[in-house]
Design an enzyme around this catalytic site. Structure first.
Site, mmCIF file in Angstrom:
data_model
loop_
_atom_site.group_PDB
_atom_site.id
_atom_site.type_symbol
_atom_site.label_atom_id
_atom_site.label_comp_id
_atom_site.label_asym_id
_atom_site.label_seq_id
_atom_site.Cartn_x
_atom_site.Cartn_y
_atom_site.Cartn_z
ATOM 1 N N HIS A 1 2.999 3.175 -8.646
ATOM 2 C CA HIS A 1 2.940 1.723 -8.877
ATOM 3 C C HIS A 1 4.233 1.242 -9.537
ATOM 4 C CE1 HIS A 1 -1.135 1.814 -7.574
ATOM 5 N NE2 HIS A 1 -1.607 2.469 -8.621
ATOM 6 N N ASP B 1 0.815 -1.217 0.000
ATOM 7 C CA ASP B 1 0.000 0.000 0.000
ATOM 8 C C ASP B 1 0.852 1.273 0.000
ATOM 9 O OD1 ASP B 1 -2.301 1.452 -0.016
ATOM 10 O OD2 ASP B 1 -2.728 1.216 2.122
ATOM 11 N N LEU C 1 11.358 -20.366 -3.212
ATOM 12 C CA LEU C 1 10.238 -19.499 -2.825
ATOM 13 C C LEU C 1 9.067 -19.600 -3.809
ATOM 14 C CD1 LEU C 1 9.313 -16.881 -1.095
ATOM 15 C CD2 LEU C 1 10.173 -15.597 -3.047
HETATM 16 C C1 FPP Z 1 -2.035 -0.023 -3.359
HETATM 17 O O1 FPP Z 1 -1.555 1.322 -3.295
HETATM 18 C C2 FPP Z 1 -1.395 -0.716 -4.478
HETATM 19 C C3 FPP Z 1 -2.057 -1.362 -5.474
HETATM 20 C C4 FPP Z 1 -3.524 -1.440 -5.533
HETATM 21 C C5 FPP Z 1 -1.339 -1.989 -6.608
HETATM 22 C C6 FPP Z 1 -0.039 -2.668 -6.277
HETATM 23 C C7 FPP Z 1 0.647 -2.980 -7.550
HETATM 24 C C8 FPP Z 1 1.963 -2.859 -7.797
HETATM 25 C C9 FPP Z 1 2.956 -2.506 -6.757
HETATM 26 C C10 FPP Z 1 2.530 -3.063 -9.174
HETATM 27 C C11 FPP Z 1 1.885 -4.052 -10.100
HETATM 28 C C12 FPP Z 1 1.989 -5.450 -9.661
HETATM 29 C C13 FPP Z 1 2.859 -6.395 -10.103
HETATM 30 C C14 FPP Z 1 2.774 -7.756 -9.527
HETATM 31 C C15 FPP Z 1 3.896 -6.156 -11.119
HETATM 32 P P1 FPP Z 1 -2.571 2.518 -3.550
HETATM 33 O O2 FPP Z 1 -2.559 2.838 -4.975
HETATM 34 O O3 FPP Z 1 -3.912 2.153 -2.988
HETATM 35 O O4 FPP Z 1 -1.902 3.640 -2.682
HETATM 36 P P2 FPP Z 1 -2.660 4.839 -1.946
HETATM 37 O O5 FPP Z 1 -3.449 4.213 -0.832
HETATM 38 O O6 FPP Z 1 -1.524 5.665 -1.446
HETATM 39 O O7 FPP Z 1 -3.505 5.533 -2.963
#
Ligand code: FPP
Length: 260
Positions: A56, A39, A150
């Site tokens: 991201h 997150d 893993l």
């Molecule tokens: C949450 O942060 C994050 C996500 C919903 C996406 C996570 C995805 C990645 C890190 C990259 C793509 C995945 C792979 C496996 C390559 P948020 O966007 O909700 O953050 P915020 O709460 O600060 O808005």
């Protein structure tokens, strides 16, 4: 100039604490299964006046580091919450950016993951993802499935409630078809109907970014997991934070409801 490494005060305090405490995780048990709610990408980007997508993208770099470190430490399962059943509610361009990052990550990383003995697995209803994602995920699994190190579980179009509902429907169907008896339903049976079939429950759930909630993640499986929260946003999360989470985990008293 935009600083990519801008940190707020809470992050700085936490980092100082981690650096100043001599963290030695070699004396305790390494958790078998670590699950992470990645997150804070959006807020990380916003703090830098960047589009959310860049958060991201930076988060993918953290994935690389953490997968490598878990592999090195001998963690058996690492489950990363990459896209929830609720994440479809995000703006269309953010959803497609996430799908694109997934494809890029798989195309770029699978060779190295294979060489590092990692199995690339998914949990969630992946059939609803774009065809290209399904194809790359299948190909990554096929290439790595005989590895013995893993297991990297990418939770995609994953929701704990959805998983439980699907399990209940399949249990009902199997009972109707005479493949299962009502009296055979117990914790183990239920576990075998989940996406995580054959995977032990998470020992440690990590959520960076300061939020302290589960967000529909591994609802059944986390009954006795240890939780670890941090203010650090996922793009800033480093192996030192992972070590601190493991160190704290090693100093917890897990009783599983019993008395010692
Ligand atoms: C949450 O942060 C994050 C996500 C919903 C996406 C996570 C995805 C990645 C890190 C990259 C793509 C995945 C792979 C496996 C390559 P948020 O966007 O909700 O953050 P915020 O709460 O600060 O808005």
């Amino acid at each position: 100039m935009v600083s990519f490494f801008k940190k707020n005060d809470k992050d700085k305090i936490e980092e100082k604490d981690i650096k100043e405490n001599n963290i030695d995780i070699t004396k305790g048990n390494i958790p078998s299964h670590i699950a992470i709610i990645m997150d804070g990408n959006g807020r990380w980007a916003k703090e830098r006046n960047l589009p959310r997508y860049m958060g991201h993208k930076a988060g993918v770099e953290t994935i690389r580091e953490i997968v490598k470190e878990c592999s090195k430490l001998g963690v058996k399962y690492l489950t990363l919450y990459a896209f929830s059943t609720e994440n479809w509610k995000r703006p269309k361009d953010e959803v497609s950016a996430l799908m694109k990052l997934l494809v890029q990550y798989l195309r770029k990383e699978v060779k190295e993951l294979y060489e590092n003995n990692v199995i690339v697995n998914t949990i969630g209803d992946i059939e609803r993802l774009p065809d290209l994602c399904v194809k790359e995920l299948q190909s990554a699994y096929d290439k790595t499935k005989d590895n013995t190190g893993l297991t990297l579980n990418l939770a995609l179009n994953y929701g704990g409630r959805d998983e439980i509902i699907t399990a209940v429907k399949n249990i009902y169907k199997d009972i109707k078809e005479g493949k299962l008896k009502e009296e055979e339903i117990n914790n183990d049976t239920m576990s075998n109907y989940l996406y995580t079939k054959g995977i032990e429950d998470p020992d440690l759930i990590i959520r960076p970014s300061g939020e302290q909630r589960l967000s529909n993640f591994l609802l059944w499986q986390c009954a006795y997991s240890e939780f670890w929260y941090s203010h650090i946003k996922w793009p800033d999360f480093r192996k030192e934070h992972l070590h601190k989470a493991i160190y704290d985990y090693q100093n917890r008293d897990r009783r599983f409801g019993a008395v010692k």
